[in-house]
Scaffold this active site. Structure first.
Site, PDB file in Angstrom:
ATOM      1  CG  HIS A 165      -1.999  -1.031   1.180  1.00  0.00           C
ATOM      2  ND1 HIS A 165      -2.907  -1.145   0.152  1.00  0.00           N
ATOM      3  CD2 HIS A 165      -2.297  -2.034   2.056  1.00  0.00           C
ATOM      4  CE1 HIS A 165      -3.723  -2.176   0.388  1.00  0.00           C
ATOM      5  NE2 HIS A 165      -3.364  -2.738   1.534  1.00  0.00           N
ATOM      6  CG  HIS A 203      -6.550  -5.266   1.511  1.00  0.00           C
ATOM      7  ND1 HIS A 203      -5.987  -6.172   2.392  1.00  0.00           N
ATOM      8  CD2 HIS A 203      -7.739  -4.897   2.034  1.00  0.00           C
ATOM      9  CE1 HIS A 203      -6.802  -6.327   3.425  1.00  0.00           C
ATOM     10  NE2 HIS A 203      -7.878  -5.579   3.239  1.00  0.00           N
ATOM     11  CG  ASP A 290      -4.968 -10.093   2.988  1.00  0.00           C
ATOM     12  OD1 ASP A 290      -4.681 -10.580   1.874  1.00  0.00           O
ATOM     13  OD2 ASP A 290      -4.664  -8.933   3.320  1.00  0.00           O
TER      14      ASP A 290
HETATM   15  N1  Q9C Z   1      -9.474  -0.820   9.935  1.00  0.00           N
HETATM   16  C1  Q9C Z   1      -2.515  -5.276   4.048  1.00  0.00           C
HETATM   17  O1  Q9C Z   1      -3.141  -6.328   3.943  1.00  0.00           O
HETATM   18  N2  Q9C Z   1      -7.831  -1.435   7.212  1.00  0.00           N
HETATM   19  N3  Q9C Z   1      -3.117  -4.147   4.448  1.00  0.00           N
HETATM   20  C2  Q9C Z   1      -9.072  -2.007   6.812  1.00  0.00           C
HETATM   21  C3  Q9C Z   1     -10.129  -0.768   8.708  1.00  0.00           C
HETATM   22  C4  Q9C Z   1      -6.739  -1.435   6.321  1.00  0.00           C
HETATM   23  C5  Q9C Z   1      -4.518  -4.096   4.780  1.00  0.00           C
HETATM   24  C6  Q9C Z   1     -10.040  -2.081   7.946  1.00  0.00           C
HETATM   25  C7  Q9C Z   1      -6.374  -2.757   5.708  1.00  0.00           C
HETATM   26  C8  Q9C Z   1      -4.965  -2.756   5.192  1.00  0.00           C
HETATM   27  C9  Q9C Z   1      -1.057  -5.228   3.776  1.00  0.00           C
HETATM   28 ZN    ZN Z   2      -4.182  -7.162   2.455  1.00  0.00          ZN
END
Ligand code: Q9C
Ligand code: ZN
Length: 350
Positions: A165, A203, A290
């Site tokens: 990200h 994501h 994930d």
């Molecule tokens: N707290 C990675 O998997 N938050 N990042 C979503 C709100 C951010 C995920 C729910 C998720 C980031 C590397």
């Molecule tokens: Zn992720």
């Protein structure tokens, strides 16, 4: 699978993130990497520490100098403000305001302003040891990259904090420096002409896309939850295909919520075909697990044993492959990771 790992990741240890309208315990925590390394050790795989004297120039080519010095000094500045405001508690640094349409893009002097200027969410706290952990992750991925450079067929960089990200000058989504992008750049620096990055995290890899959007020496492909429904919401649509000489070298597969392995596999095979046509010298996998059906913050439906098949499909590319750890937020995260890597290894040996 040869793994690079250091305990220094523990130095990044955020307390809380903003989740569903309130502060909740961070999902991205040291325990994640500890679960993964435990599984790897149980399998008896070779684990090395990152090299101390690794060349960090790829880090400085991927991220803006001003952003890197912000990351390096932000916690100090934050602490001074806490002291001035007579707050005794040890609180993590966290943004609470951002510049949207109609506002200026000028780096403020104020620490709260700076935090917002260099970020895009309130899920990514900065702690006293965050910078040290970031550098440890970069050393980890560059050490794994070097081994591939010198002929190892595959390696796994167990990086934390994750990276996909993070863009050239912004953090968010638990990420600060883009480990996969830095590795890709290092491959190019040492003579590669074409590198492919395949991002299988749930994501969208918005940071990696931003970094390489105008380039044709790195093909970026991401499979992820449709941004209309899933974080990070503001990038990852199908029509984002690259710009200028980069046109055609960015490929997004936004997938519906509850996507299962059969649906996922169809897009993955399509992605692998595109990679084959591109003829890269190396493959970098942004390995988020994930996509698992019971992940705490994601909405795909991949079963634990199906990660083995993912690994074996990746092996069939027949490319030197660098796996870089991204997301995965559940107790069995280590099993999902070793299933992908075992699936890869077994397909290599048959
Ligand atoms: N707290 C990675 O998997 N938050 N990042 C979503 C709100 C951010 C995920 C729910 C998720 C980031 C590397
Ligand atoms: Zn992720």
């Amino acid at each position: 699978m040869f793994t690079i790992y250091t305990e220094d990741h523990r130095l990044h240890n955020g307390k809380e993130e903003f989740h569903r309208g309130k502060m909740e315990e961070c999902f991205e925590c040291p325990r994640r990497a500890e679960l993964i390394i435990q599984n790897i050790r149980e399998l008896g795989w070779k684990v090395d520490e990152p090299k101390r004297q690794v060349d960090l120039s790829a880090l400085y080519r991927i991220h803006q100098p001003r952003y890197l010095s912000f990351l390096q000094t932000v916690y100090e500045q934050w602490q001074r403000v806490l002291i001035r405001e007579e707050i005794e508690e040890k609180i993590d640094a966290m943004p609470h305001v951002w510049s949207c349409r109609g506002l200026r893009q000028i780096e403020p002097k104020n620490i709260y302003g700076k935090l917002g200027y260099y970020s895009f969410d309130a899920a990514t706290p900065i702690t006293a040891g965050t910078w040290q952990a970031i550098i440890a992750a970069v050393r980890t991925v560059l050490t794994a990259q070097q081994f591939i450079q010198s002929g190892t067929i595959a390696s796994f960089a167990l990086t934390r904090p994750p990276g996909h990200h993070a863009g050239s000058d912004f953090f968010g989504g638990y990420c600060f420096c883009n480990n996969a992008a830095i590795a890709a750049e290092a491959f190019l620096q040492s003579g590669a002409k074409r590198v492919a990055i395949l991002d299988v995290d749930y994501h969208h890899g918005n940071g990696t896309q931003q970094i390489f959007y105008h380039r044709n020496d790195v093909l970026f492909i991401s499979l992820h939850g449709d941004p209309a429904e899933a974080y990070p919401y503001f990038l990852g649509y199908r029509d984002e295909t690259g710009e200028g000489v980069g046109k055609g070298f960015n490929v997004n597969y936004p997938l519906p919520l509850n996507t299962d392995w059969e649906q996922y596999r169809t897009s993955l095979l399509d992605a692998l075909n595109i990679i084959e046509t591109y003829r890269p010298e190396v493959l970098v996998i942004s390995l988020g697990v994930d996509t698992y059906e019971d992940d705490d913050i994601s909405d795909f439906c991949i079963a634990m044993h199906e990660f083995n098949e993912m690994g074996s499909l990746l092996a069939q590319m027949n490319l030197p492959t660098l796996f870089v750890m991204e997301g995965g937020y559940y107790e069995e995260v280590g099993t999902a990771v070793t299933n992908v890597l075992t699936g890869f290894d077994q397909a290599k040996h048959t």
